[in-house]
Design a protein around this motif. Structure first.
Motif, PDB file in Angstrom:
ATOM      1  N   LEU A 107      17.989   2.345  38.522  1.00  0.00           N
ATOM      2  CA  LEU A 107      18.398   3.635  37.965  1.00  0.00           C
ATOM      3  C   LEU A 107      19.550   4.240  38.747  1.00  0.00           C
ATOM      4  CD1 LEU A 107      14.903   5.332  37.436  1.00  0.00           C
ATOM      5  CD2 LEU A 107      16.320   4.223  35.695  1.00  0.00           C
ATOM      6  N   LEU A 108      20.427   4.921  38.013  1.00  0.00           N
ATOM      7  CA  LEU A 108      21.485   5.713  38.623  1.00  0.00           C
ATOM      8  C   LEU A 108      21.370   7.130  38.077  1.00  0.00           C
ATOM      9  CD1 LEU A 108      22.906   2.698  38.179  1.00  0.00           C
ATOM     10  CD2 LEU A 108      24.799   3.922  39.207  1.00  0.00           C
ATOM     11  N   THR A 109      21.508   8.094  38.952  1.00  0.00           N
ATOM     12  CA  THR A 109      21.511   9.495  38.544  1.00  0.00           C
ATOM     13  C   THR A 109      22.812  10.112  39.028  1.00  0.00           C
ATOM     14  OG1 THR A 109      19.117   9.650  38.666  1.00  0.00           O
ATOM     15  CG2 THR A 109      20.332  11.724  38.773  1.00  0.00           C
ATOM     16  N   GLY A 110      23.395  10.917  38.172  1.00  0.00           N
ATOM     17  CA  GLY A 110      24.647  11.543  38.546  1.00  0.00           C
ATOM     18  C   GLY A 110      24.943  12.743  37.691  1.00  0.00           C
ATOM     19  N   GLU A 111      26.159  13.232  37.850  1.00  0.00           N
ATOM     20  CA  GLU A 111      26.573  14.398  37.097  1.00  0.00           C
ATOM     21  C   GLU A 111      27.975  14.199  36.542  1.00  0.00           C
ATOM     22  OE1 GLU A 111      26.210  17.604  39.878  1.00  0.00           O
ATOM     23  OE2 GLU A 111      28.017  17.040  40.967  1.00  0.00           O
ATOM     24  N   GLY A 112      28.210  14.876  35.446  1.00  0.00           N
ATOM     25  CA  GLY A 112      29.517  14.855  34.830  1.00  0.00           C
ATOM     26  C   GLY A 112      29.930  16.270  34.500  1.00  0.00           C
ATOM     27  N   GLU A 113      31.229  16.463  34.377  1.00  0.00           N
ATOM     28  CA  GLU A 113      31.705  17.779  33.985  1.00  0.00           C
ATOM     29  C   GLU A 113      32.897  17.657  33.069  1.00  0.00           C
ATOM     30  OE1 GLU A 113      32.469  19.748  37.748  1.00  0.00           O
ATOM     31  OE2 GLU A 113      34.596  19.280  37.585  1.00  0.00           O
ATOM     32  N   ILE A 114      33.042  18.671  32.249  1.00  0.00           N
ATOM     33  CA  ILE A 114      34.171  18.752  31.331  1.00  0.00           C
ATOM     34  C   ILE A 114      34.925  20.041  31.642  1.00  0.00           C
ATOM     35  CG2 ILE A 114      34.917  18.905  28.927  1.00  0.00           C
ATOM     36  CD1 ILE A 114      32.232  17.576  28.150  1.00  0.00           C
ATOM     37  N   ARG A 115      36.225  19.902  31.773  1.00  0.00           N
ATOM     38  CA  ARG A 115      37.110  21.050  32.000  1.00  0.00           C
ATOM     39  C   ARG A 115      38.176  21.067  30.917  1.00  0.00           C
ATOM     40  NH1 ARG A 115      36.613  23.504  37.005  1.00  0.00           N
ATOM     41  NH2 ARG A 115      35.124  22.450  38.378  1.00  0.00           N
ATOM     42  N   ASP A 116      38.788  22.220  30.734  1.00  0.00           N
ATOM     43  CA  ASP A 116      39.917  22.274  29.803  1.00  0.00           C
ATOM     44  C   ASP A 116      41.184  21.888  30.549  1.00  0.00           C
ATOM     45  OD1 ASP A 116      40.830  24.536  31.219  1.00  0.00           O
ATOM     46  OD2 ASP A 116      40.317  25.942  29.609  1.00  0.00           O
ATOM     47  N   GLY A 117      42.324  21.901  29.867  1.00  0.00           N
ATOM     48  CA  GLY A 117      43.589  21.504  30.477  1.00  0.00           C
ATOM     49  C   GLY A 117      44.034  22.390  31.622  1.00  0.00           C
ATOM     50  N   ASN A 118      43.469  23.605  31.722  1.00  0.00           N
ATOM     51  CA  ASN A 118      43.796  24.534  32.806  1.00  0.00           C
ATOM     52  C   ASN A 118      42.808  24.454  33.961  1.00  0.00           C
ATOM     53  OD1 ASN A 118      46.013  25.647  31.369  1.00  0.00           O
ATOM     54  ND2 ASN A 118      44.580  26.877  30.181  1.00  0.00           N
ATOM     55  N   GLY A 119      41.787  23.614  33.827  1.00  0.00           N
ATOM     56  CA  GLY A 119      40.806  23.446  34.896  1.00  0.00           C
ATOM     57  C   GLY A 119      39.562  24.309  34.762  1.00  0.00           C
ATOM     58  N   THR A 120      39.449  25.092  33.696  1.00  0.00           N
ATOM     59  CA  THR A 120      38.260  25.909  33.482  1.00  0.00           C
ATOM     60  C   THR A 120      37.086  25.020  33.095  1.00  0.00           C
ATOM     61  OG1 THR A 120      39.614  27.775  32.740  1.00  0.00           O
ATOM     62  CG2 THR A 120      37.275  27.814  32.128  1.00  0.00           C
ATOM     63  N   ILE A 121      35.963  25.207  33.751  1.00  0.00           N
ATOM     64  CA  ILE A 121      34.774  24.405  33.455  1.00  0.00           C
ATOM     65  C   ILE A 121      34.213  24.792  32.085  1.00  0.00           C
ATOM     66  CG2 ILE A 121      33.194  25.963  34.673  1.00  0.00           C
ATOM     67  CD1 ILE A 121      32.625  22.322  35.078  1.00  0.00           C
ATOM     68  N   LEU A 122      33.942  23.773  31.257  1.00  0.00           N
ATOM     69  CA  LEU A 122      33.396  23.989  29.918  1.00  0.00           C
ATOM     70  C   LEU A 122      31.934  23.585  29.826  1.00  0.00           C
ATOM     71  CD1 LEU A 122      36.413  22.574  27.877  1.00  0.00           C
ATOM     72  CD2 LEU A 122      35.932  24.974  28.434  1.00  0.00           C
ATOM     73  N   ALA A 123      31.578  22.489  30.470  1.00  0.00           N
ATOM     74  CA  ALA A 123      30.200  21.996  30.424  1.00  0.00           C
ATOM     75  C   ALA A 123      29.937  21.125  31.640  1.00  0.00           C
ATOM     76  CB  ALA A 123      29.951  21.197  29.150  1.00  0.00           C
ATOM     77  N   LYS A 124      28.677  21.111  32.040  1.00  0.00           N
ATOM     78  CA  LYS A 124      28.255  20.283  33.160  1.00  0.00           C
ATOM     79  C   LYS A 124      26.953  19.609  32.756  1.00  0.00           C
ATOM     80  CE  LYS A 124      28.160  20.532  38.155  1.00  0.00           C
ATOM     81  NZ  LYS A 124      29.376  19.838  38.476  1.00  0.00           N
ATOM     82  N   GLY A 125      26.824  18.348  33.092  1.00  0.00           N
ATOM     83  CA  GLY A 125      25.625  17.617  32.728  1.00  0.00           C
ATOM     84  C   GLY A 125      25.116  16.771  33.873  1.00  0.00           C
ATOM     85  N   MET A 126      23.844  16.470  33.794  1.00  0.00           N
ATOM     86  CA  MET A 126      23.219  15.574  34.759  1.00  0.00           C
ATOM     87  C   MET A 126      22.451  14.529  33.973  1.00  0.00           C
ATOM     88  SD  MET A 126      20.940  16.682  37.987  1.00  0.00           S
ATOM     89  CE  MET A 126      20.781  15.590  39.368  1.00  0.00           C
ATOM     90  N   GLY A 127      22.570  13.276  34.377  1.00  0.00           N
ATOM     91  CA  GLY A 127      21.919  12.213  33.634  1.00  0.00           C
ATOM     92  C   GLY A 127      21.360  11.121  34.519  1.00  0.00           C
ATOM     93  N   THR A 128      20.374  10.431  33.959  1.00  0.00           N
ATOM     94  CA  THR A 128      19.799   9.250  34.602  1.00  0.00           C
ATOM     95  C   THR A 128      19.990   8.075  33.657  1.00  0.00           C
ATOM     96  OG1 THR A 128      18.183  10.573  35.795  1.00  0.00           O
ATOM     97  CG2 THR A 128      17.694   8.231  35.555  1.00  0.00           C
ATOM     98  N   PHE A 129      20.488   6.975  34.184  1.00  0.00           N
ATOM     99  CA  PHE A 129      20.811   5.793  33.408  1.00  0.00           C
ATOM    100  C   PHE A 129      20.104   4.583  33.983  1.00  0.00           C
ATOM    101  CE2 PHE A 129      23.943   8.843  32.452  1.00  0.00           C
ATOM    102  CZ  PHE A 129      24.572   8.513  31.272  1.00  0.00           C
ATOM    103  N   LYS A 130      19.589   3.743  33.097  1.00  0.00           N
ATOM    104  CA  LYS A 130      18.886   2.518  33.503  1.00  0.00           C
ATOM    105  C   LYS A 130      19.843   1.337  33.414  1.00  0.00           C
ATOM    106  CE  LYS A 130      14.914  -0.341  32.369  1.00  0.00           C
ATOM    107  NZ  LYS A 130      13.790  -0.538  31.435  1.00  0.00           N
ATOM    108  N   VAL A 131      19.856   0.513  34.456  1.00  0.00           N
ATOM    109  CA  VAL A 131      20.672  -0.698  34.490  1.00  0.00           C
ATOM    110  C   VAL A 131      19.972  -1.784  33.699  1.00  0.00           C
ATOM    111  CG1 VAL A 131      21.774  -2.427  35.969  1.00  0.00           C
ATOM    112  CG2 VAL A 131      21.534  -0.060  36.786  1.00  0.00           C
TER     113      VAL A 131
END
Length: 134
Positions: A107-131
């Motif tokens: 398993l891998l656990t991590g986080e991702g984020e989405i920003r707009d072109g100006n760097g403003t944070i739009l969304a943040k997520g955390m996920g677990t993925f199975k190999v």
């Protein structure tokens, strides 16, 4: 499944019909560092003319999956995905990045984020993925 080269992993995502339909573009792809971009177009917006939450979810799922897969070189499947929607956008671009927080054998656990072109944070997520090793 066998270990995949980085270019094979990148091509697998680029050839995905759903990935292409939404309009995702891989801006940078190396081991452990992937940047994904999406230009806002009408087909990704909701009734409020802002990017649909499902697009944010899909983008976070993809950026984490791509980043994690670039490290382990095996296919992955999403086991869990939690999202915090922080801001909306109706024009411009979305830019997504991710990082691994915990890397185990299965398993891998991590986080991702989405920003707009100006760097403003739009969304943040955390996920677990199975190999997937067969």
């Amino acid at each position: 499944m066998t270990i995949m080269a980085l270019d094979e992993i990148k091509q697998a995502f680029e050839k995905s019909p759903f990935f292409s339909h939404l309009g995702f573009q891989i801006i940078h792809f190396e081991e452990g560092k992937v940047v994904l971009e999406l230009h806002v177009r009408p087909h990704v917006t909701n009734v409020n003319q802002t990017v649909h939450g499902g697009v944010y979810a899909t983008m976070l799922d993809n950026i984490m999956g791509m980043t994690f897969r670039s490290i382990v070189k095996y296919p992955l499947t999403t086991m869990n995905l939690n999202i915090h929607y922080l801001n909306s956008i109706s024009e411009g671009k979305l830019v997504a990045t991710a990082k691994v927080l915990k890397h185990g054998y299965k398993l891998l656990t991590g986080e991702g984020e989405i920003r707009d072109g100006n760097g403003t944070i739009l969304a943040k997520g955390m996920g677990t993925f199975k190999v997937i090793r067969k």
